[in-house]
Design an enzyme around this catalytic site. Structure first.
Site, PDB file in Angstrom:
ATOM      1  N   ARG A  42       0.844  -1.207   0.000  1.00 34.61           N
ATOM      2  CA  ARG A  42       0.000   0.000   0.000  1.00 34.61           C
ATOM      3  C   ARG A  42       0.880   1.259   0.000  1.00 34.61           C
ATOM      4  O   ARG A  42       2.114   1.173   0.031  1.00 34.61           O
ATOM      5  CB  ARG A  42      -0.894   0.013   1.228  1.00 34.61           C
ATOM      6  CG  ARG A  42      -0.125   0.160   2.532  1.00 34.61           C
ATOM      7  CD  ARG A  42      -1.051   0.299   3.711  1.00 34.61           C
ATOM      8  NE  ARG A  42      -0.381   0.965   4.807  1.00 34.61           N
ATOM      9  CZ  ARG A  42      -0.740   0.875   6.082  1.00 34.61           C
ATOM     10  NH1 ARG A  42      -1.782   0.139   6.414  1.00 34.61           N
ATOM     11  NH2 ARG A  42      -0.089   1.535   7.002  1.00 34.61           N
ATOM     12  N   GLY A  43       0.209   2.398  -0.053  1.00 33.75           N
ATOM     13  CA  GLY A  43       0.877   3.695   0.105  1.00 33.75           C
ATOM     14  C   GLY A  43       1.946   3.946  -0.939  1.00 33.75           C
ATOM     15  O   GLY A  43       1.793   3.632  -2.123  1.00 33.75           O
ATOM     16  N   ASP A  88       8.357 -10.533   6.906  1.00 36.38           N
ATOM     17  CA  ASP A  88       8.633  -9.451   7.858  1.00 36.38           C
ATOM     18  C   ASP A  88      10.120  -9.152   7.732  1.00 36.38           C
ATOM     19  O   ASP A  88      10.957  -9.989   8.097  1.00 36.38           O
ATOM     20  CB  ASP A  88       8.273  -9.911   9.282  1.00 36.38           C
ATOM     21  CG  ASP A  88       8.612  -8.853  10.322  1.00 36.38           C
ATOM     22  OD1 ASP A  88       9.349  -7.899  10.000  1.00 36.38           O
ATOM     23  OD2 ASP A  88       8.143  -8.988  11.471  1.00 36.38           O
ATOM     24  N   ALA A 131       9.708  -0.008   3.027  1.00 40.92           N
ATOM     25  CA  ALA A 131       8.918  -0.299   4.227  1.00 40.92           C
ATOM     26  C   ALA A 131       9.388   0.572   5.378  1.00 40.92           C
ATOM     27  O   ALA A 131      10.590   0.741   5.594  1.00 40.92           O
ATOM     28  CB  ALA A 131       9.046  -1.773   4.603  1.00 40.92           C
ATOM     29  N   TYR A 136      12.125   7.939  14.807  1.00 38.42           N
ATOM     30  CA  TYR A 136      11.918   7.920  13.349  1.00 38.42           C
ATOM     31  C   TYR A 136      13.015   8.732  12.645  1.00 38.42           C
ATOM     32  O   TYR A 136      13.612   8.286  11.665  1.00 38.42           O
ATOM     33  CB  TYR A 136      10.532   8.492  13.057  1.00 38.42           C
ATOM     34  CG  TYR A 136      10.113   8.481  11.618  1.00 38.42           C
ATOM     35  CD1 TYR A 136       9.741   7.299  10.976  1.00 38.42           C
ATOM     36  CD2 TYR A 136      10.049   9.668  10.878  1.00 38.42           C
ATOM     37  CE1 TYR A 136       9.325   7.306   9.647  1.00 38.42           C
ATOM     38  CE2 TYR A 136       9.630   9.687   9.564  1.00 38.42           C
ATOM     39  CZ  TYR A 136       9.273   8.501   8.952  1.00 38.42           C
ATOM     40  OH  TYR A 136       8.860   8.503   7.639  1.00 38.42           O
TER      41      TYR A 136
HETATM   42  P1  NAD Z   1       2.430   2.901   4.876  1.00 40.72           P
HETATM   43  O1  NAD Z   1       2.297   2.629   6.339  1.00 40.72           O
HETATM   44  O2  NAD Z   1       1.189   3.272   4.117  1.00 40.72           O
HETATM   45  O3  NAD Z   1       3.089   1.649   4.150  1.00 40.72           O
HETATM   46  C1  NAD Z   1       4.233   0.999   4.668  1.00 40.72           C
HETATM   47  C2  NAD Z   1       4.209  -0.443   4.228  1.00 40.72           C
HETATM   48  O4  NAD Z   1       5.340  -1.078   4.817  1.00 40.72           O
HETATM   49  C3  NAD Z   1       2.966  -1.198   4.702  1.00 40.72           C
HETATM   50  O5  NAD Z   1       2.387  -1.928   3.649  1.00 40.72           O
HETATM   51  C4  NAD Z   1       3.508  -2.103   5.794  1.00 40.72           C
HETATM   52  O6  NAD Z   1       2.797  -3.322   5.948  1.00 40.72           O
HETATM   53  C5  NAD Z   1       4.945  -2.326   5.312  1.00 40.72           C
HETATM   54  N1  NAD Z   1       5.787  -2.767   6.422  1.00 40.72           N
HETATM   55  C6  NAD Z   1       5.857  -2.239   7.665  1.00 40.72           C
HETATM   56  N2  NAD Z   1       6.674  -2.979   8.446  1.00 40.72           N
HETATM   57  C7  NAD Z   1       7.135  -3.995   7.669  1.00 40.72           C
HETATM   58  C8  NAD Z   1       7.976  -5.106   7.925  1.00 40.72           C
HETATM   59  N3  NAD Z   1       8.537  -5.318   9.110  1.00 40.72           N
HETATM   60  N4  NAD Z   1       8.233  -5.961   6.902  1.00 40.72           N
HETATM   61  C9  NAD Z   1       7.687  -5.766   5.679  1.00 40.72           C
HETATM   62  N5  NAD Z   1       6.855  -4.739   5.400  1.00 40.72           N
HETATM   63  C10 NAD Z   1       6.577  -3.866   6.382  1.00 40.72           C
HETATM   64  O7  NAD Z   1       3.550   4.038   4.754  1.00 40.72           O
HETATM   65  P2  NAD Z   1       3.843   5.080   3.559  1.00 40.72           P
HETATM   66  O8  NAD Z   1       3.278   6.392   3.946  1.00 40.72           O
HETATM   67  O9  NAD Z   1       3.511   4.501   2.238  1.00 40.72           O
HETATM   68  O10 NAD Z   1       5.442   5.208   3.705  1.00 40.72           O
HETATM   69  C11 NAD Z   1       6.361   4.467   2.920  1.00 40.72           C
HETATM   70  C12 NAD Z   1       7.769   4.952   3.248  1.00 40.72           C
HETATM   71  O11 NAD Z   1       7.859   6.364   3.030  1.00 40.72           O
HETATM   72  C13 NAD Z   1       8.153   4.719   4.707  1.00 40.72           C
HETATM   73  O12 NAD Z   1       9.520   4.380   4.783  1.00 40.72           O
HETATM   74  C14 NAD Z   1       7.916   6.076   5.337  1.00 40.72           C
HETATM   75  O13 NAD Z   1       8.690   6.268   6.482  1.00 40.72           O
HETATM   76  C15 NAD Z   1       8.332   7.002   4.204  1.00 40.72           C
HETATM   77  N6  NAD Z   1       7.772   8.355   4.282  1.00 40.72           N
HETATM   78  C16 NAD Z   1       6.437   8.603   4.167  1.00 40.72           C
HETATM   79  C17 NAD Z   1       5.961   9.917   4.210  1.00 40.72           C
HETATM   80  C18 NAD Z   1       4.497  10.267   4.066  1.00 40.72           C
HETATM   81  O14 NAD Z   1       4.160  11.450   4.069  1.00 40.72           O
HETATM   82  N7  NAD Z   1       3.607   9.302   3.924  1.00 40.72           N
HETATM   83  C19 NAD Z   1       6.867  10.961   4.387  1.00 40.72           C
HETATM   84  C20 NAD Z   1       8.216  10.671   4.505  1.00 40.72           C
HETATM   85  C21 NAD Z   1       8.674   9.368   4.430  1.00 40.72           C
END
Ligand code: NAD
Length: 440
Positions: A209-210, A253, A281, A346
């Site tokens: 996702r995301g 994981d 992730a 973080y």
């Molecule tokens: P999200 O929570 O929507 O998606 C993260 C995905 O990682 C999920 O599908 C989750 O199941 C997976 N995940 C988590 N732990 C895991 C594990 N141990 N093993 C395998 N998979 C695992 O997050 P997002 O917003 O899509 O963020 C993605 C990346 O971008 C992350 O690294 C986040 O820190 C970074 N980020 C996001 C934003 C934002 O505004 N959304 C900003 C800066 C950085």
């Protein structure tokens, strides 16, 4: 998440109430031309790359701009700039150029690397950073300004994929950035700009996702086969992503002790090799440092940094799994650069990612591979949709483009760095944050 204020700000009536128009950004779609109009091209002094820039634009069907009228881009080759007079010459080109920039226009400066034994040249090289970062804050209507510092031994071929990225709609949410293009770590195959990842096997962690899902879809659109990795609990969504992207799903994981071994075994058995690894992730477990417990600290560090270190180590220890022109792209965060209240865990993990990238770059260069970080700012995802309204609004507006980015904006930057042709960019952190006012 809908950006209602941006949508409303398109109406004259709302603008008359004093709400400034929030630009609708020009984003890449397959078949879209590199630019929607002519480009202005100039050089300071001899400007050794100006002919190559003209050739790249001509090949992409972009006309060179005449004396008047709007321009979709202005590219200045200032790689020969050494003196304050050269800097003044750059200003002479840029002032009228900025006035002519069309909505979602692109200002791209090719800057010099500077010199250790020429103080004025060193000052001038750095001056371009201040100039471009300020220009990014001034240009309007979705336009961006970026600086590519090009080493003398980089060569035009190594510059091409980066220049194309910064000119195109793929870099819609990237502004005020300084990217160094150095000597390529391996041979540069020009490739097809419409399918720059054709034939590449790409691992994306957190792909269910995301942002991870957007990375999988976007890199597949550009020709890649995706190995989608996520936790077993996300299995159904993960399978859908893998099916859509012609690849395979691996429920894993990434913090498990045997995760690197299982990932490498999957890659060897199902694909025979890997060309690109995208460490996406990530999790948050926010608490003020005064209340931070070991569980929250360790959980965030384990997913966001320790797993990346372990997987990279396993990949490097393997003699032949990494394909030719391998690329590793690690998702960091603006928090890791600027810091963020309640996010010591973080931010430590995301700053650690940048440190890891810098340290691994020279090791990987010997194998013709690169490693870079992409640091997103405020991105419209499920995570940011959950924020309280006031925090969300503030987060969205404090950047030069006055809006949140989309997951695809992060994905496009990953796609650029994942290309075999992007062989001269390594060890760097590129922000995808609309030039957020926080941090450098
Ligand atoms: P999200 O929570 O929507 O998606 C993260 C995905 O990682 C999920 O599908 C989750 O199941 C997976 N995940 C988590 N732990 C895991 C594990 N141990 N093993 C395998 N998979 C695992 O997050 P997002 O917003 O899509 O963020 C993605 C990346 O971008 C992350 O690294 C986040 O820190 C970074 N980020 C996001 C934003 C934002 O505004 N959304 C900003 C800066 C950085």
């Amino acid at each position: 998440m809908k950006d209602t204020l941006r949508d409303l700000s398109q109406y004259r009536l709302v603008q008359r109430l004093g709400v400034p128009r929030i630009p609708v950004l020009r984003r890449y779609a397959p078949g879209q031309p590199l630019l929607d109009g002519p480009a202005l091209v100039g050089a300071v002094g001899k400007g050794g790359l100006v002919d190559d820039v003209r050739a790249l634009l001509a090949e992409a069907g972009v006309a060179e701009a005449g004396e008047e009228g709007k321009v979709a881009a202005a590219v200045l080759d200032a790689t020969a700039a050494r003196t304050l007079d050269d800097l003044a010459a750059a200003r002479e080109f840029l002032t009228p150029a900025v006035r002519r920039l069309a909505p979602s226009g692109r200002l791209v400066l090719l800057g010099p690397v500077g010199s250790a034994d020429d103080v004025e040249a060193a000052a001038v090289a750095q001056a371009f950073e201040g100039l471009v970062r300020s220009a990014g804050k001034e240009v309007r209507a979705g336009a961006t300004a970026n600086l590519l510092v090009v080493a003398p031994d980089a060569g035009a071929d190594a510059l091409a994929s980066t220049l194309r990225f910064f000119l195109s709609g793929r870099s819609a949410f990237v502004s005020g950035q300084v990217v160094r293009v150095g000597a390529p770590v391996g041979p540069v195959e020009p490739g097809d700009p419409a399918q720059p990842l054709a034939g590449r096997i790409v691992v994306v962690t957190g792909a269910a996702r995301g942002i991870g899902e957007a990375i999988a879809d976007t890199l597949h659109r550009d020709g890649a086969t995706i190995v989608a990795v996520d936790v077993p609990a996300a299995g159904d969504a993960l399978a859908r992503v893998a099916n859509r992207t012609g690849g395979t799903a691996l429920q894993l994981d990434i913090t498990a002790p045997d995760a690197p071994a299982r990932l490498l075994a999957h890659l060897r058995e199902r694909h025979g090799r890997v060309d690109v690894v995208v460490h996406n992730a990530g999790i948050t477990r926010d608490k003020l440092l005064a209340n931070m417990d070991a569980d929250r600290w360790n959980a965030v560090l384990a997913v966001n940094l320790r797993s990346q270190l372990a997987i990279n180590q396993a990949l490097l220890a393997d003699a032949d799994l990494l394909g030719d022109s391998a690329r590793i792209v690690c998702i960091s965060s603006m928090s890791g650069i600027a810091g963020n209240r309640g996010q010591t865990n973080y931010a430590a993990s995301k700053a650690g990612v940048i440190g890891m990238v810098r340290a691994l770059a020279p090791q990987l260069a010997g194998r013709g591979a690169t490693i870079n970080a992409v640091a997103p700012g405020f991105i419209e995802t499920a995570m940011t949709a959950k924020m309280p309204l006031a925090t969300r609004e503030a987060g969205r507006r404090v950047n030069s483009l006055r809006q949140g980015g989309l997951p695809v904006d992060v994905a496009e930057a990953v796609g650029w760095l994942a290309q075999a042709a992007t062989a001269g960019v390594t060890g760097q952190a590129v922000r995808v944050d609309g030039q957020n006012m926080l941090g450098a």
